[in-house]
Structure formats: C-alpha cells, structure tokens
Design a protein around this motif. Structure first.
Motif, PDB file in Angstrom:
ATOM      1  N   VAL A  12       0.834  -1.183   0.000  1.00 38.32           N
ATOM      2  CA  VAL A  12       0.000   0.000   0.000  1.00 38.32           C
ATOM      3  C   VAL A  12       0.873   1.237   0.000  1.00 38.32           C
ATOM      4  CG1 VAL A  12      -1.804   1.244   1.219  1.00 38.32           C
ATOM      5  CG2 VAL A  12      -1.775  -1.230   1.278  1.00 38.32           C
ATOM      6  N   ALA A  13       0.686   2.104  -0.958  1.00 39.59           N
ATOM      7  CA  ALA A  13       1.462   3.334  -1.033  1.00 39.59           C
ATOM      8  C   ALA A  13       0.781   4.464  -0.303  1.00 39.59           C
ATOM      9  CB  ALA A  13       1.691   3.713  -2.490  1.00 39.59           C
ATOM     10  N   ALA A  14      -0.518   4.582  -0.384  1.00 40.06           N
ATOM     11  CA  ALA A  14      -1.242   5.633   0.325  1.00 40.06           C
ATOM     12  C   ALA A  14      -2.602   5.107   0.742  1.00 40.06           C
ATOM     13  CB  ALA A  14      -1.413   6.855  -0.566  1.00 40.06           C
ATOM     14  N   LEU A  15      -2.968   5.349   1.971  1.00 44.73           N
ATOM     15  CA  LEU A  15      -4.237   4.874   2.495  1.00 44.73           C
ATOM     16  C   LEU A  15      -5.041   6.053   3.010  1.00 44.73           C
ATOM     17  CD1 LEU A  15      -2.742   2.072   4.721  1.00 44.73           C
ATOM     18  CD2 LEU A  15      -3.527   1.875   2.388  1.00 44.73           C
ATOM     19  N   ALA A  18     -11.887   7.315   5.677  1.00 44.42           N
ATOM     20  CA  ALA A  18     -12.855   8.349   6.020  1.00 44.42           C
ATOM     21  C   ALA A  18     -13.350   8.123   7.436  1.00 44.42           C
ATOM     22  CB  ALA A  18     -14.018   8.309   5.039  1.00 44.42           C
ATOM     23  N   GLY A  19     -13.178   9.108   8.300  1.00 47.90           N
ATOM     24  CA  GLY A  19     -13.677   9.043   9.670  1.00 47.90           C
ATOM     25  C   GLY A  19     -15.061   9.632   9.761  1.00 47.90           C
ATOM     26  N   SER A  20     -15.369  10.631   8.985  1.00 48.38           N
ATOM     27  CA  SER A  20     -16.697  11.234   8.885  1.00 48.38           C
ATOM     28  C   SER A  20     -16.707  12.085   7.636  1.00 48.38           C
ATOM     29  CB  SER A  20     -16.995  12.077  10.129  1.00 48.38           C
ATOM     30  OG  SER A  20     -16.189  13.235  10.125  1.00 48.38           O
ATOM     31  N   ALA A  21     -17.823  12.738   7.394  1.00 49.75           N
ATOM     32  CA  ALA A  21     -17.917  13.575   6.199  1.00 49.75           C
ATOM     33  C   ALA A  21     -16.939  14.735   6.254  1.00 49.75           C
ATOM     34  CB  ALA A  21     -19.339  14.087   6.044  1.00 49.75           C
ATOM     35  N   LEU A  22     -16.548  15.176   7.447  1.00 52.35           N
ATOM     36  CA  LEU A  22     -15.671  16.333   7.584  1.00 52.35           C
ATOM     37  C   LEU A  22     -14.227  15.972   7.890  1.00 52.35           C
ATOM     38  CD1 LEU A  22     -18.064  18.612   9.661  1.00 52.35           C
ATOM     39  CD2 LEU A  22     -17.602  18.700   7.204  1.00 52.35           C
ATOM     40  N   ALA A  23     -14.003  14.791   8.442  1.00 57.92           N
ATOM     41  CA  ALA A  23     -12.647  14.439   8.876  1.00 57.92           C
ATOM     42  C   ALA A  23     -12.163  13.193   8.151  1.00 57.92           C
ATOM     43  CB  ALA A  23     -12.632  14.195  10.380  1.00 57.92           C
ATOM     44  N   THR A  24     -10.920  13.215   7.774  1.00 61.96           N
ATOM     45  CA  THR A  24     -10.294  12.070   7.132  1.00 61.96           C
ATOM     46  C   THR A  24      -8.970  11.800   7.820  1.00 61.96           C
ATOM     47  OG1 THR A  24     -11.287  12.627   5.010  1.00 61.96           O
ATOM     48  CG2 THR A  24      -9.397  11.168   4.967  1.00 61.96           C
ATOM     49  N   THR A  25      -8.725  10.551   8.133  1.00 55.81           N
ATOM     50  CA  THR A  25      -7.441  10.140   8.668  1.00 55.81           C
ATOM     51  C   THR A  25      -6.646   9.550   7.515  1.00 55.81           C
ATOM     52  OG1 THR A  25      -8.440   9.631  10.790  1.00 55.81           O
ATOM     53  CG2 THR A  25      -6.263   8.683  10.348  1.00 55.81           C
ATOM     54  N   THR A  26      -5.432  10.022   7.336  1.00 56.34           N
ATOM     55  CA  THR A  26      -4.610   9.565   6.219  1.00 56.34           C
ATOM     56  C   THR A  26      -3.380   8.841   6.738  1.00 56.34           C
ATOM     57  OG1 THR A  26      -5.325  11.442   4.896  1.00 56.34           O
ATOM     58  CG2 THR A  26      -3.348  10.295   4.166  1.00 56.34           C
ATOM     59  N   TYR A  27      -3.132   7.656   6.193  1.00 61.12           N
ATOM     60  CA  TYR A  27      -1.918   6.901   6.464  1.00 61.12           C
ATOM     61  C   TYR A  27      -1.175   6.811   5.137  1.00 61.12           C
ATOM     62  CZ  TYR A  27      -4.487   5.305  10.581  1.00 61.12           C
ATOM     63  OH  TYR A  27      -5.207   5.239  11.735  1.00 61.12           O
ATOM     64  N   THR A  28       0.078   7.208   5.114  1.00 62.73           N
ATOM     65  CA  THR A  28       0.847   7.197   3.877  1.00 62.73           C
ATOM     66  C   THR A  28       2.200   6.535   4.092  1.00 62.73           C
ATOM     67  OG1 THR A  28      -0.198   9.252   3.182  1.00 62.73           O
ATOM     68  CG2 THR A  28       1.835   8.641   2.051  1.00 62.73           C
ATOM     69  N   ASP A  29       2.574   5.688   3.169  1.00 59.72           N
ATOM     70  CA  ASP A  29       3.898   5.072   3.191  1.00 59.72           C
ATOM     71  C   ASP A  29       4.272   4.789   1.744  1.00 59.72           C
ATOM     72  OD1 ASP A  29       6.255   3.833   3.962  1.00 59.72           O
ATOM     73  OD2 ASP A  29       5.281   2.732   5.592  1.00 59.72           O
ATOM     74  N   ASN A  30       5.323   5.441   1.239  1.00 64.56           N
ATOM     75  CA  ASN A  30       5.666   5.249  -0.174  1.00 64.56           C
ATOM     76  C   ASN A  30       6.806   4.255  -0.400  1.00 64.56           C
ATOM     77  OD1 ASN A  30       8.059   6.632   0.324  1.00 64.56           O
ATOM     78  ND2 ASN A  30       7.306   8.551  -0.521  1.00 64.56           N
ATOM     79  N   PHE A  31       7.457   3.785   0.646  1.00 70.05           N
ATOM     80  CA  PHE A  31       8.461   2.720   0.569  1.00 70.05           C
ATOM     81  C   PHE A  31       9.700   3.068  -0.248  1.00 70.05           C
ATOM     82  CE2 PHE A  31       4.231   0.653   0.851  1.00 70.05           C
ATOM     83  CZ  PHE A  31       4.329   0.229   2.161  1.00 70.05           C
ATOM     84  N   THR A  32       9.944   4.341  -0.516  1.00 73.47           N
ATOM     85  CA  THR A  32      11.097   4.725  -1.327  1.00 73.47           C
ATOM     86  C   THR A  32      12.338   5.041  -0.515  1.00 73.47           C
ATOM     87  OG1 THR A  32      10.477   7.061  -1.344  1.00 73.47           O
ATOM     88  CG2 THR A  32       9.602   5.675  -3.134  1.00 73.47           C
ATOM     89  N   GLY A  33      12.196   5.168   0.797  1.00 76.09           N
ATOM     90  CA  GLY A  33      13.309   5.596   1.636  1.00 76.09           C
ATOM     91  C   GLY A  33      14.075   4.468   2.302  1.00 76.09           C
ATOM     92  N   ALA A  34      14.882   4.846   3.296  1.00 78.80           N
ATOM     93  CA  ALA A  34      15.719   3.901   4.025  1.00 78.80           C
ATOM     94  C   ALA A  34      14.902   3.022   4.970  1.00 78.80           C
ATOM     95  CB  ALA A  34      16.787   4.649   4.805  1.00 78.80           C
ATOM     96  N   MET A  97     -13.711   3.234   3.666  1.00 83.64           N
ATOM     97  CA  MET A  97     -12.317   3.550   3.423  1.00 83.64           C
ATOM     98  C   MET A  97     -12.065   3.718   1.934  1.00 83.64           C
ATOM     99  SD  MET A  97     -10.578  -0.144   4.136  1.00 83.64           S
ATOM    100  CE  MET A  97      -9.053   0.146   3.293  1.00 83.64           C
ATOM    101  N   GLN A  98     -10.983   4.414   1.637  1.00 86.58           N
ATOM    102  CA  GLN A  98     -10.508   4.551   0.265  1.00 86.58           C
ATOM    103  C   GLN A  98      -9.035   4.185   0.294  1.00 86.58           C
ATOM    104  OE1 GLN A  98     -10.899   8.455  -1.424  1.00 86.58           O
ATOM    105  NE2 GLN A  98      -9.465   8.025  -3.061  1.00 86.58           N
ATOM    106  N   VAL A  99      -8.622   3.313  -0.586  1.00 90.79           N
ATOM    107  CA  VAL A  99      -7.237   2.862  -0.635  1.00 90.79           C
ATOM    108  C   VAL A  99      -6.680   3.163  -2.022  1.00 90.79           C
ATOM    109  CG1 VAL A  99      -5.685   0.885  -0.460  1.00 90.79           C
ATOM    110  CG2 VAL A  99      -7.719   0.998   0.985  1.00 90.79           C
ATOM    111  N   THR A 100      -5.491   3.737  -2.059  1.00 89.91           N
ATOM    112  CA  THR A 100      -4.818   4.010  -3.322  1.00 89.91           C
ATOM    113  C   THR A 100      -3.415   3.436  -3.247  1.00 89.91           C
ATOM    114  OG1 THR A 100      -6.037   6.075  -3.534  1.00 89.91           O
ATOM    115  CG2 THR A 100      -4.069   5.830  -4.896  1.00 89.91           C
TER     116      THR A 100
END
Length: 150
Positions: A12-15, A18-34, A97-100
């Motif tokens: 998963v590169a970006a996750l 949706a927590g509610s219509a107004l709030a979104t929690t974002t988890y991101t990991d692109n795996f390109t680093g150390a 949820m939305q997963v990209t």
C-alpha cells in the motif's frame, strides 16, 4: 472482519480512511526511503530496495537503490517465492475507506520452459483484533491466501 477495526494486508502506497464527512485520517507510506514510515510486519521475502535495516521492513540483500528511489520488493525474480507486508496497526472501518496504491512489475517472462512470470498480487483486509500470521501463505498461484496446489 469486525466493524470496529481492520488490518491491511498488502502493498500500500497511500491509504485514506474516512472518519466522517468532515474528517479524514490519512496513512501514507511510499516505501522509497531507508525505512518505512508506518509499522509493518514483513513476511518471507518482502524488503525495501533502499532500506538500511532500521525500520519494520528489512533492507533487500541484493538490491540497493538510492534513498528516495527505492521500492517495496515482495519477492526476488525466482520461482516459488512469496512475500507480503501486513499492517501492524488497526483502524476503524465503520465509516468506510478509500485505498490508493501503485504497483510496478517487471521481468514477467522470467524463468522456466514456459517462460511464466509471477502469478499476481493480492490485497485484502483482516480482522484487526486478531493476531498477525508469521508466513505469507502458499507459493505461486495461491497468492499467499490459499493452500498450495501440491
């Protein structure tokens, strides 16, 4: 999977959850680093090509990309290999949820008399209240979630 929490089992590169219509929690990991920015459990051959061994995903032994240009490698280009990463964190799933994610594949005509490449990739969710497995599952066409054909 219960409605209270879930775990991601995938590349998963970006996750975006949706927590509610107004709030979104974002988890991101692109795996390109150390090292990875989130806490993952790496199984079998999964590794970071620019990794330095300091994070939850080990550095690849034979592949060394520069930091910022790395990738998550699930398996080496050999027959009968398996690899996965599992999120070692859970999140509420009651609001959807939305997963990209982005994948790159190469060497698909590698090895064997039939010149067969990899069998594929899978993404799935599990119950976040249950313990994580210690292996990615059966090899080849089983894609890590089914029994072996042997």
């Amino acid at each position: 999977m219960n409605a209270k929490s879930a775990r991601i089992v995938a590349v998963v590169a970006a996750l975006l959850f949706a927590g509610s219509a107004l709030a979104t929690t974002t988890y991101t990991d692109n795996f390109t680093g150390a090292s990875s920015s989130l806490n993952w459990k790496a199984l079998d051959y999964a590794c970071l090509t620019a990794g330095n061994g300091s994070g939850s995903i080990p550095a690849c032994a034979q592949y060394h990309d520069s930091v910022g240009n790395g990738a998550l490698r699930l398996t080496p280009a050999q027959n009968d290999q398996t690899g996965a990463i599992l999120s070692d964190f859970s999140f509420p799933s009651s609001q959807g949820m939305q997963v990209t994610f982005t994948t790159y594949t190469y060497g698909g005509n590698y090895g064997g008399t039939a010149h067969d490449g990899a069998d594929g990739i899978s993404f799935f969710l599990t119950d976040g209240s249950k313990p994580l497995p210690d292996t990615a599952g059966a090899l080849g066409g089983s894609l890590g979630y089914s029994c072996s054909n042997v």
